[in-house]
Design a protein around this motif. Structure first.
Motif, PDB file in Angstrom:
ATOM      1  N   GLU A 203       0.827  -1.215   0.000  1.00 37.97           N
ATOM      2  CA  GLU A 203       0.000   0.000   0.000  1.00 37.97           C
ATOM      3  C   GLU A 203       0.856   1.257   0.000  1.00 37.97           C
ATOM      4  OE1 GLU A 203      -2.488  -3.267   1.617  1.00 37.97           O
ATOM      5  OE2 GLU A 203      -0.511  -2.500   2.131  1.00 37.97           O
ATOM      6  N   ILE A 206       2.386   1.677  -3.505  1.00 40.23           N
ATOM      7  CA  ILE A 206       1.372   2.151  -4.459  1.00 40.23           C
ATOM      8  C   ILE A 206       1.106   3.637  -4.257  1.00 40.23           C
ATOM      9  CG2 ILE A 206      -1.067   1.952  -5.113  1.00 40.23           C
ATOM     10  CD1 ILE A 206      -0.817  -1.063  -4.456  1.00 40.23           C
ATOM     11  N   LYS A 210       1.754   6.711  -6.965  1.00 40.40           N
ATOM     12  CA  LYS A 210       0.713   7.663  -7.363  1.00 40.40           C
ATOM     13  C   LYS A 210       1.157   9.106  -7.129  1.00 40.40           C
ATOM     14  CE  LYS A 210      -3.298   4.644  -6.710  1.00 40.40           C
ATOM     15  NZ  LYS A 210      -4.524   4.390  -5.912  1.00 40.40           N
ATOM     16  N   ILE A 226      -2.915   5.732 -13.933  1.00 39.20           N
ATOM     17  CA  ILE A 226      -3.315   5.004 -12.717  1.00 39.20           C
ATOM     18  C   ILE A 226      -4.467   4.053 -13.027  1.00 39.20           C
ATOM     19  CG2 ILE A 226      -4.376   5.282 -10.440  1.00 39.20           C
ATOM     20  CD1 ILE A 226      -2.745   7.916 -10.216  1.00 39.20           C
ATOM     21  N   ARG A 227      -5.414   4.513 -13.833  1.00 35.11           N
ATOM     22  CA  ARG A 227      -6.557   3.677 -14.220  1.00 35.11           C
ATOM     23  C   ARG A 227      -6.091   2.457 -15.028  1.00 35.11           C
ATOM     24  NH1 ARG A 227     -11.408   1.257 -14.040  1.00 35.11           N
ATOM     25  NH2 ARG A 227     -12.546   1.284 -15.988  1.00 35.11           N
ATOM     26  N   CYS A 229      -3.064   1.072 -15.057  1.00 30.76           N
ATOM     27  CA  CYS A 229      -2.293   0.187 -14.161  1.00 30.76           C
ATOM     28  C   CYS A 229      -3.214  -0.639 -13.274  1.00 30.76           C
ATOM     29  CB  CYS A 229      -1.339   1.013 -13.312  1.00 30.76           C
ATOM     30  SG  CYS A 229       0.039   1.724 -14.235  1.00 30.76           S
ATOM     31  N   SER A 230      -4.302  -0.025 -12.791  1.00 25.35           N
ATOM     32  CA  SER A 230      -5.254  -0.746 -11.949  1.00 25.35           C
ATOM     33  C   SER A 230      -5.944  -1.863 -12.741  1.00 25.35           C
ATOM     34  CB  SER A 230      -6.298   0.234 -11.404  1.00 25.35           C
ATOM     35  OG  SER A 230      -7.297  -0.444 -10.670  1.00 25.35           O
ATOM     36  N   ASN A 233      -3.373  -4.683 -13.397  1.00 26.95           N
ATOM     37  CA  ASN A 233      -3.164  -5.479 -12.184  1.00 26.95           C
ATOM     38  C   ASN A 233      -4.312  -6.454 -11.967  1.00 26.95           C
ATOM     39  OD1 ASN A 233      -2.165  -6.236  -9.543  1.00 26.95           O
ATOM     40  ND2 ASN A 233      -3.723  -4.895  -8.700  1.00 26.95           N
ATOM     41  N   ARG A 234      -5.538  -5.956 -12.129  1.00 28.57           N
ATOM     42  CA  ARG A 234      -6.706  -6.811 -11.932  1.00 28.57           C
ATOM     43  C   ARG A 234      -6.760  -7.923 -12.985  1.00 28.57           C
ATOM     44  NH1 ARG A 234     -11.615  -3.529 -12.796  1.00 28.57           N
ATOM     45  NH2 ARG A 234     -10.557  -2.184 -11.299  1.00 28.57           N
TER      46      ARG A 234
END
Length: 399
Positions: A203, A206, A210, A226-227, A229-230, A233-234
Protein backbone atom coordinates in the motif's frame (compact mmCIF):
# COMPACT_ATOMS: atom_id res chain seq x y z
CA UNK A 1 -1.45 26.37 -41.73
CA UNK A 2 0.31 29.46 -40.44
CA UNK A 3 4.01 29.15 -39.69
CA UNK A 4 3.81 30.72 -36.27
CA UNK A 5 5.92 29.80 -33.26
CA UNK A 6 3.48 27.16 -31.94
CA UNK A 7 3.12 25.38 -35.31
CA UNK A 8 6.87 25.46 -35.92
CA UNK A 9 7.38 23.80 -32.54
CA UNK A 10 4.86 21.05 -33.42
CA UNK A 11 6.54 20.45 -36.80
CA UNK A 12 9.97 20.23 -35.14
CA UNK A 13 8.63 17.73 -32.58
CA UNK A 14 7.07 15.60 -35.35
CA UNK A 15 10.34 15.60 -37.33
CA UNK A 16 12.32 14.69 -34.19
CA UNK A 17 9.87 11.89 -33.38
CA UNK A 18 10.09 10.54 -36.94
CA UNK A 19 13.90 10.52 -36.86
CA UNK A 20 13.94 8.85 -33.41
CA UNK A 21 11.39 6.25 -34.57
CA UNK A 22 13.42 5.47 -37.71
CA UNK A 23 16.66 5.13 -35.72
CA UNK A 24 14.89 2.95 -33.17
CA UNK A 25 13.61 0.58 -35.87
CA UNK A 26 17.02 0.51 -37.56
CA UNK A 27 18.82 -0.37 -34.31
CA UNK A 28 16.12 -2.56 -32.80
CA UNK A 29 18.64 -5.27 -31.87
CA UNK A 30 20.34 -2.81 -29.50
CA UNK A 31 17.15 -2.57 -27.45
CA UNK A 32 17.14 -6.33 -26.84
CA UNK A 33 20.79 -6.19 -25.76
CA UNK A 34 20.05 -3.21 -23.51
CA UNK A 35 17.04 -5.06 -22.05
CA UNK A 36 19.27 -8.09 -21.31
CA UNK A 37 21.87 -5.88 -19.58
CA UNK A 38 19.21 -4.08 -17.50
CA UNK A 39 17.53 -7.41 -16.73
CA UNK A 40 20.79 -8.94 -15.48
CA UNK A 41 21.49 -5.89 -13.29
CA UNK A 42 18.00 -5.69 -11.79
CA UNK A 43 17.32 -9.44 -11.87
CA UNK A 44 16.71 -9.90 -8.10
CA UNK A 45 14.35 -6.90 -8.02
CA UNK A 46 12.45 -8.07 -11.11
CA UNK A 47 12.24 -11.60 -9.68
CA UNK A 48 10.98 -10.18 -6.39
CA UNK A 49 8.32 -8.16 -8.22
CA UNK A 50 7.18 -11.25 -10.14
CA UNK A 51 7.05 -13.45 -7.01
CA UNK A 52 5.24 -10.78 -4.99
CA UNK A 53 2.71 -10.22 -7.79
CA UNK A 54 1.87 -13.94 -7.98
CA UNK A 55 1.78 -14.42 -4.19
CA UNK A 56 -0.34 -11.30 -3.76
CA UNK A 57 -3.22 -13.10 -5.54
CA UNK A 58 -3.26 -15.71 -2.76
CA UNK A 59 -2.42 -13.27 0.04
CA UNK A 60 -5.45 -11.10 -0.75
CA UNK A 61 -7.70 -14.12 -0.28
CA UNK A 62 -5.98 -15.02 2.98
CA UNK A 63 -6.15 -11.47 4.31
CA UNK A 64 -9.64 -10.66 3.03
CA UNK A 65 -11.45 -13.94 3.71
CA UNK A 66 -9.49 -16.33 5.92
CA UNK A 67 -8.46 -13.71 8.48
CA UNK A 68 -11.57 -11.52 8.13
CA UNK A 69 -13.28 -12.86 11.34
CA UNK A 70 -10.15 -12.11 13.39
CA UNK A 71 -9.90 -8.63 11.87
CA UNK A 72 -13.52 -7.87 12.84
CA UNK A 73 -13.11 -9.19 16.38
CA UNK A 74 -9.70 -7.78 17.38
CA UNK A 75 -9.17 -4.14 16.39
CA UNK A 76 -6.47 -3.02 18.85
CA UNK A 77 -3.18 -4.82 18.13
CA UNK A 78 -4.27 -7.13 15.32
CA UNK A 79 -3.96 -4.60 12.41
CA UNK A 80 -0.20 -4.33 13.10
CA UNK A 81 0.20 -8.12 12.98
CA UNK A 82 -2.27 -8.92 10.20
CA UNK A 83 0.07 -8.37 7.25
CA UNK A 84 2.90 -10.42 8.80
CA UNK A 85 0.53 -13.30 9.59
CA UNK A 86 -0.95 -13.10 6.07
CA UNK A 87 2.51 -13.32 4.44
CA UNK A 88 3.48 -16.23 6.71
CA UNK A 89 0.26 -18.16 5.94
CA UNK A 90 0.67 -17.48 2.19
CA UNK A 91 4.22 -18.87 2.15
CA UNK A 92 3.14 -21.87 4.24
CA UNK A 93 0.31 -22.63 1.77
CA UNK A 94 2.67 -22.40 -1.21
CA UNK A 95 5.33 -24.54 0.48
CA UNK A 96 2.61 -27.03 1.50
CA UNK A 97 1.32 -27.30 -2.09
CA UNK A 98 4.86 -27.86 -3.41
CA UNK A 99 5.54 -30.45 -0.68
CA UNK A 100 2.25 -32.23 -1.44
CA UNK A 101 3.09 -32.39 -5.16
CA UNK A 102 6.54 -33.75 -4.30
CA UNK A 103 5.01 -36.36 -1.97
CA UNK A 104 2.74 -37.46 -4.81
CA UNK A 105 5.34 -37.28 -7.57
CA UNK A 106 8.45 -38.76 -5.95
CA UNK A 107 6.95 -42.15 -4.88
CA UNK A 108 5.11 -42.35 -8.21
CA UNK A 109 8.32 -41.55 -10.11
CA UNK A 110 10.25 -44.21 -8.16
CA UNK A 111 7.50 -46.75 -8.88
CA UNK A 112 7.42 -45.71 -12.55
CA UNK A 113 11.21 -45.96 -12.98
CA UNK A 114 11.23 -49.38 -11.29
CA UNK A 115 8.39 -50.56 -13.51
CA UNK A 116 10.05 -49.20 -16.64
CA UNK A 117 13.36 -50.86 -15.72
CA UNK A 118 11.58 -54.19 -15.32
CA UNK A 119 9.55 -53.78 -18.51
CA UNK A 120 12.28 -52.55 -20.86
CA UNK A 121 13.95 -55.98 -21.42
CA UNK A 122 10.58 -57.57 -22.15
CA UNK A 123 9.69 -54.66 -24.44
CA UNK A 124 12.85 -55.10 -26.51
CA UNK A 125 12.49 -58.89 -26.66
CA UNK A 126 8.89 -58.47 -27.82
CA UNK A 127 10.05 -55.91 -30.37
CA UNK A 128 12.72 -58.32 -31.64
CA UNK A 129 10.12 -61.11 -31.90
CA UNK A 130 7.81 -58.83 -33.89
CA UNK A 131 10.69 -57.91 -36.24
CA UNK A 132 11.49 -61.60 -36.84
CA UNK A 133 7.81 -62.33 -37.52
CA UNK A 134 7.64 -59.38 -39.94
CA UNK A 135 10.77 -60.65 -41.78
CA UNK A 136 9.26 -64.11 -42.09
CA UNK A 137 5.95 -62.75 -43.29
CA UNK A 138 7.47 -60.23 -45.73
CA UNK A 139 10.75 -61.66 -47.18
CA UNK A 140 11.20 -58.66 -49.51
CA UNK A 141 11.66 -56.35 -46.52
CA UNK A 142 14.22 -58.75 -45.04
CA UNK A 143 16.22 -58.82 -48.31
CA UNK A 144 16.17 -55.00 -48.50
CA UNK A 145 17.38 -54.62 -44.88
CA UNK A 146 20.17 -57.19 -45.40
CA UNK A 147 21.29 -55.41 -48.58
CA UNK A 148 22.03 -52.21 -46.61
CA UNK A 149 25.71 -52.13 -45.70
CA UNK A 150 26.29 -50.45 -42.32
CA UNK A 151 29.82 -49.88 -41.08
CA UNK A 152 29.27 -50.63 -37.38
CA UNK A 153 33.02 -50.24 -36.59
CA UNK A 154 33.05 -46.69 -37.90
CA UNK A 155 29.83 -45.86 -36.05
CA UNK A 156 31.23 -47.22 -32.77
CA UNK A 157 34.44 -45.17 -33.19
CA UNK A 158 32.39 -42.02 -33.88
CA UNK A 159 30.26 -42.67 -30.78
CA UNK A 160 33.40 -43.22 -28.66
CA UNK A 161 34.93 -39.95 -29.91
CA UNK A 162 31.67 -38.11 -29.26
CA UNK A 163 31.49 -39.54 -25.71
CA UNK A 164 35.09 -38.48 -25.02
CA UNK A 165 34.43 -34.95 -26.25
CA UNK A 166 31.24 -34.77 -24.19
CA UNK A 167 33.10 -35.93 -21.07
CA UNK A 168 35.84 -33.33 -21.61
CA UNK A 169 33.20 -30.62 -22.10
CA UNK A 170 31.37 -31.65 -18.92
CA UNK A 171 34.58 -31.64 -16.89
CA UNK A 172 35.58 -28.26 -18.30
CA UNK A 173 32.18 -26.71 -17.60
CA UNK A 174 31.90 -27.96 -13.99
CA UNK A 175 33.18 -24.65 -12.59
CA UNK A 176 30.83 -22.67 -14.83
CA UNK A 177 27.84 -24.79 -13.79
CA UNK A 178 28.72 -24.44 -10.10
CA UNK A 179 29.10 -20.65 -10.49
CA UNK A 180 25.75 -20.38 -12.30
CA UNK A 181 24.01 -22.47 -9.64
CA UNK A 182 25.47 -20.31 -6.87
CA UNK A 183 24.42 -17.14 -8.72
CA UNK A 184 20.89 -18.53 -9.26
CA UNK A 185 20.63 -19.45 -5.55
CA UNK A 186 21.73 -15.96 -4.43
CA UNK A 187 19.32 -14.36 -6.94
CA UNK A 188 16.45 -16.51 -5.68
CA UNK A 189 17.16 -15.63 -2.03
CA UNK A 190 17.40 -11.90 -2.82
CA UNK A 191 14.22 -12.16 -4.93
CA UNK A 192 12.35 -13.73 -1.99
CA UNK A 193 13.61 -10.99 0.34
CA UNK A 194 12.42 -8.30 -2.10
CA UNK A 195 9.08 -10.11 -2.51
CA UNK A 196 8.47 -10.23 1.25
CA UNK A 197 9.28 -6.52 1.61
CA UNK A 198 7.05 -5.59 -1.36
CA UNK A 199 4.14 -7.62 0.06
CA UNK A 200 4.62 -6.06 3.50
CA UNK A 201 4.60 -2.48 2.18
CA UNK A 202 2.49 -2.74 -0.99
CA UNK A 203 0.00 0.00 0.00
CA UNK A 204 2.85 2.40 0.82
CA UNK A 205 4.61 1.63 -2.48
CA UNK A 206 1.37 2.15 -4.46
CA UNK A 207 0.75 5.48 -2.70
CA UNK A 208 4.31 6.63 -3.42
CA UNK A 209 3.96 5.69 -7.10
CA UNK A 210 0.71 7.66 -7.36
CA UNK A 211 2.31 10.69 -5.69
CA UNK A 212 5.24 10.48 -8.11
CA UNK A 213 2.91 10.40 -11.13
CA UNK A 214 0.80 13.28 -9.85
CA UNK A 215 3.92 15.33 -9.09
CA UNK A 216 5.54 15.03 -12.55
CA UNK A 217 2.51 14.66 -14.86
CA UNK A 218 -0.63 16.72 -15.44
CA UNK A 219 -3.72 15.56 -13.58
CA UNK A 220 -5.55 13.93 -16.51
CA UNK A 221 -2.62 11.82 -17.89
CA UNK A 222 -1.73 10.75 -14.35
CA UNK A 223 -5.33 9.61 -13.74
CA UNK A 224 -5.36 7.69 -17.04
CA UNK A 225 -2.06 5.91 -16.21
CA UNK A 226 -3.31 5.00 -12.72
CA UNK A 227 -6.56 3.68 -14.22
CA UNK A 228 -4.69 1.55 -16.82
CA UNK A 229 -2.29 0.19 -14.16
CA UNK A 230 -5.25 -0.75 -11.95
CA UNK A 231 -6.99 -2.56 -14.82
CA UNK A 232 -3.74 -4.34 -15.76
CA UNK A 233 -3.16 -5.48 -12.18
CA UNK A 234 -6.71 -6.81 -11.93
CA UNK A 235 -6.53 -8.56 -15.32
CA UNK A 236 -3.18 -10.27 -14.62
CA UNK A 237 -4.28 -11.32 -11.11
CA UNK A 238 -7.53 -12.81 -12.42
CA UNK A 239 -5.61 -14.50 -15.26
CA UNK A 240 -3.27 -16.22 -12.79
CA UNK A 241 -6.27 -17.39 -10.72
CA UNK A 242 -8.04 -18.59 -13.88
CA UNK A 243 -4.97 -20.49 -15.14
CA UNK A 244 -4.58 -22.29 -11.80
CA UNK A 245 -8.31 -23.18 -11.75
CA UNK A 246 -8.16 -24.44 -15.33
CA UNK A 247 -5.05 -26.54 -14.58
CA UNK A 248 -6.78 -28.22 -11.62
CA UNK A 249 -9.89 -28.95 -13.73
CA UNK A 250 -7.85 -30.44 -16.58
CA UNK A 251 -5.71 -32.56 -14.24
CA UNK A 252 -8.82 -33.90 -12.48
CA UNK A 253 -10.57 -34.73 -15.79
CA UNK A 254 -7.42 -36.46 -17.05
CA UNK A 255 -7.16 -38.56 -13.87
CA UNK A 256 -10.85 -39.56 -14.02
CA UNK A 257 -10.60 -40.47 -17.71
CA UNK A 258 -7.41 -42.49 -17.25
CA UNK A 259 -8.98 -44.38 -14.35
CA UNK A 260 -12.10 -45.14 -16.41
CA UNK A 261 -10.09 -46.44 -19.38
CA UNK A 262 -7.57 -48.17 -17.07
CA UNK A 263 -4.46 -46.44 -18.41
CA UNK A 264 -1.27 -46.99 -16.36
CA UNK A 265 0.48 -44.16 -14.46
CA UNK A 266 -2.81 -42.26 -14.09
CA UNK A 267 -1.74 -40.19 -11.06
CA UNK A 268 1.73 -39.31 -12.38
CA UNK A 269 0.48 -38.33 -15.86
CA UNK A 270 -2.42 -36.30 -14.39
CA UNK A 271 -0.09 -34.29 -12.15
CA UNK A 272 2.20 -33.62 -15.14
CA UNK A 273 -0.83 -32.58 -17.22
CA UNK A 274 -2.04 -30.19 -14.50
CA UNK A 275 1.42 -28.64 -14.19
CA UNK A 276 1.91 -28.36 -17.97
CA UNK A 277 -1.56 -26.80 -18.36
CA UNK A 278 -0.07 -23.57 -16.96
CA UNK A 279 1.76 -23.32 -20.33
CA UNK A 280 -0.80 -22.76 -23.12
CA UNK A 281 -0.59 -24.87 -26.32
CA UNK A 282 2.97 -26.25 -25.72
CA UNK A 283 1.99 -27.69 -22.34
CA UNK A 284 -0.59 -29.96 -23.97
CA UNK A 285 1.95 -31.21 -26.55
CA UNK A 286 4.56 -32.00 -23.86
CA UNK A 287 1.94 -33.74 -21.69
CA UNK A 288 0.88 -35.93 -24.61
CA UNK A 289 4.48 -36.91 -25.41
CA UNK A 290 5.42 -37.72 -21.80
CA UNK A 291 2.23 -39.71 -21.13
CA UNK A 292 2.48 -41.64 -24.40
CA UNK A 293 6.16 -42.53 -23.83
CA UNK A 294 5.44 -43.81 -20.31
CA UNK A 295 2.51 -45.95 -21.46
CA UNK A 296 4.35 -47.13 -24.60
CA UNK A 297 6.77 -49.30 -22.62
CA UNK A 298 3.90 -51.01 -20.79
CA UNK A 299 1.46 -51.39 -23.68
CA UNK A 300 1.96 -49.81 -27.14
CA UNK A 301 -1.75 -50.19 -28.04
CA UNK A 302 -2.79 -48.34 -24.88
CA UNK A 303 -0.31 -45.57 -25.76
CA UNK A 304 -2.15 -45.00 -29.05
CA UNK A 305 -5.51 -44.94 -27.26
CA UNK A 306 -4.08 -42.51 -24.68
CA UNK A 307 -3.04 -40.10 -27.45
CA UNK A 308 -6.57 -40.25 -28.92
CA UNK A 309 -8.12 -39.77 -25.44
CA UNK A 310 -5.88 -36.80 -24.62
CA UNK A 311 -6.44 -35.13 -28.01
CA UNK A 312 -10.22 -35.29 -27.40
CA UNK A 313 -9.77 -34.02 -23.83
CA UNK A 314 -7.51 -31.21 -25.07
CA UNK A 315 -10.08 -30.14 -27.67
CA UNK A 316 -12.73 -30.07 -24.95
CA UNK A 317 -10.45 -28.06 -22.67
CA UNK A 318 -9.17 -25.67 -25.34
CA UNK A 319 -12.56 -24.83 -26.86
CA UNK A 320 -14.91 -25.04 -23.86
CA UNK A 321 -13.17 -25.00 -20.47
CA UNK A 322 -10.20 -22.65 -21.02
CA UNK A 323 -12.05 -19.77 -22.76
CA UNK A 324 -14.90 -19.81 -20.23
CA UNK A 325 -12.85 -20.26 -17.05
CA UNK A 326 -10.01 -17.89 -17.95
CA UNK A 327 -12.26 -15.55 -19.97
CA UNK A 328 -14.73 -15.17 -17.12
CA UNK A 329 -11.89 -14.38 -14.73
CA UNK A 330 -10.29 -11.67 -16.89
CA UNK A 331 -13.59 -10.34 -18.27
CA UNK A 332 -12.86 -11.34 -21.87
CA UNK A 333 -15.37 -13.27 -24.06
CA UNK A 334 -14.39 -16.84 -25.02
CA UNK A 335 -13.90 -15.98 -28.71
CA UNK A 336 -11.43 -13.19 -27.89
CA UNK A 337 -9.51 -15.45 -25.48
CA UNK A 338 -8.88 -17.90 -28.34
CA UNK A 339 -7.93 -15.01 -30.63
CA UNK A 340 -5.55 -13.58 -27.98
CA UNK A 341 -3.79 -16.97 -27.50
CA UNK A 342 -3.44 -17.45 -31.27
CA UNK A 343 -2.13 -13.93 -31.98
CA UNK A 344 0.19 -13.91 -28.95
CA UNK A 345 1.62 -17.34 -29.79
CA UNK A 346 2.24 -16.47 -33.44
CA UNK A 347 3.81 -13.11 -32.54
CA UNK A 348 5.88 -13.66 -29.38
CA UNK A 349 5.74 -17.41 -28.78
CA UNK A 350 5.17 -18.79 -25.27
CA UNK A 351 5.55 -15.41 -23.52
CA UNK A 352 3.04 -13.90 -25.95
CA UNK A 353 0.48 -16.59 -25.08
CA UNK A 354 0.82 -15.91 -21.36
CA UNK A 355 0.85 -12.10 -21.55
CA UNK A 356 -1.54 -11.44 -24.45
CA UNK A 357 -4.75 -12.58 -22.71
CA UNK A 358 -4.53 -10.06 -19.80
CA UNK A 359 -3.35 -7.31 -22.17
CA UNK A 360 -6.29 -7.98 -24.50
CA UNK A 361 -8.61 -7.93 -21.48
CA UNK A 362 -7.30 -4.46 -20.54
CA UNK A 363 -7.68 -3.19 -24.12
CA UNK A 364 -11.16 -4.74 -24.35
CA UNK A 365 -12.26 -2.99 -21.13
CA UNK A 366 -10.83 0.38 -22.21
CA UNK A 367 -12.35 0.07 -25.69
CA UNK A 368 -15.75 -0.91 -24.26
CA UNK A 369 -15.72 2.09 -21.90
CA UNK A 370 -14.71 4.44 -24.72
CA UNK A 371 -17.43 3.05 -27.04
CA UNK A 372 -20.07 3.47 -24.32
CA UNK A 373 -18.99 7.06 -23.70
CA UNK A 374 -19.08 7.89 -27.41
CA UNK A 375 -22.53 6.32 -27.79
CA UNK A 376 -23.80 8.31 -24.80
CA UNK A 377 -22.47 11.52 -26.36
CA UNK A 378 -24.02 10.65 -29.72
CA UNK A 379 -27.35 9.91 -28.02
CA UNK A 380 -27.27 13.25 -26.20
CA UNK A 381 -26.23 15.01 -29.40
CA UNK A 382 -29.21 13.66 -31.29
CA UNK A 383 -31.74 14.37 -28.51
CA UNK A 384 -33.76 17.61 -28.89
CA UNK A 385 -33.01 20.35 -26.34
CA UNK A 386 -35.19 20.53 -23.23
CA UNK A 387 -38.42 22.43 -23.78
CA UNK A 388 -38.31 22.05 -27.57
CA UNK A 389 -40.84 19.23 -27.63
CA UNK A 390 -43.12 21.08 -25.15
CA UNK A 391 -43.11 24.20 -27.34
CA UNK A 392 -44.19 22.15 -30.36
CA UNK A 393 -47.08 20.66 -28.37
CA UNK A 394 -48.22 24.11 -27.18
CA UNK A 395 -48.12 25.48 -30.73
CA UNK A 396 -50.14 22.49 -31.95
CA UNK A 397 -52.78 23.15 -29.31
CA UNK A 398 -52.89 26.82 -30.25
CA UNK A 399 -53.60 25.83 -33.84
Amino acid sequence: MELNKSNMKKIALLIAFGIAFYLGLKNLYLFSELANVIGSIFQPILLGLAISFILNVLMRQVEGRLLAPISRRYTKNWPKMRRTVSILITFLIVIGIIALIMLILIPELVRTITSLTNNIPGFFSELQTNIIKTEQKYPAISKYVNSINIDWTNISQMLAQFGQKLANTLVGSTVTVATNLFHALITMILGLVFAINILAQKEKLIAQSKRLLCAYLPQRPAAVIIRICSLTNRAFSNFIAGQCTEACILGSLCFIGMQIFRFPYALLVSVIVAFMALIPIFGAFLSTCIGALLILVVNPIQAVWFVIFFVVLQQLEGNLIFPRVVGSKVGLPALWVLAAVTIGGNTFGLVGMLVNIPLCAVMYTLLREDVNKRLERAKLRHQPPQGEGQGEKISDKAK
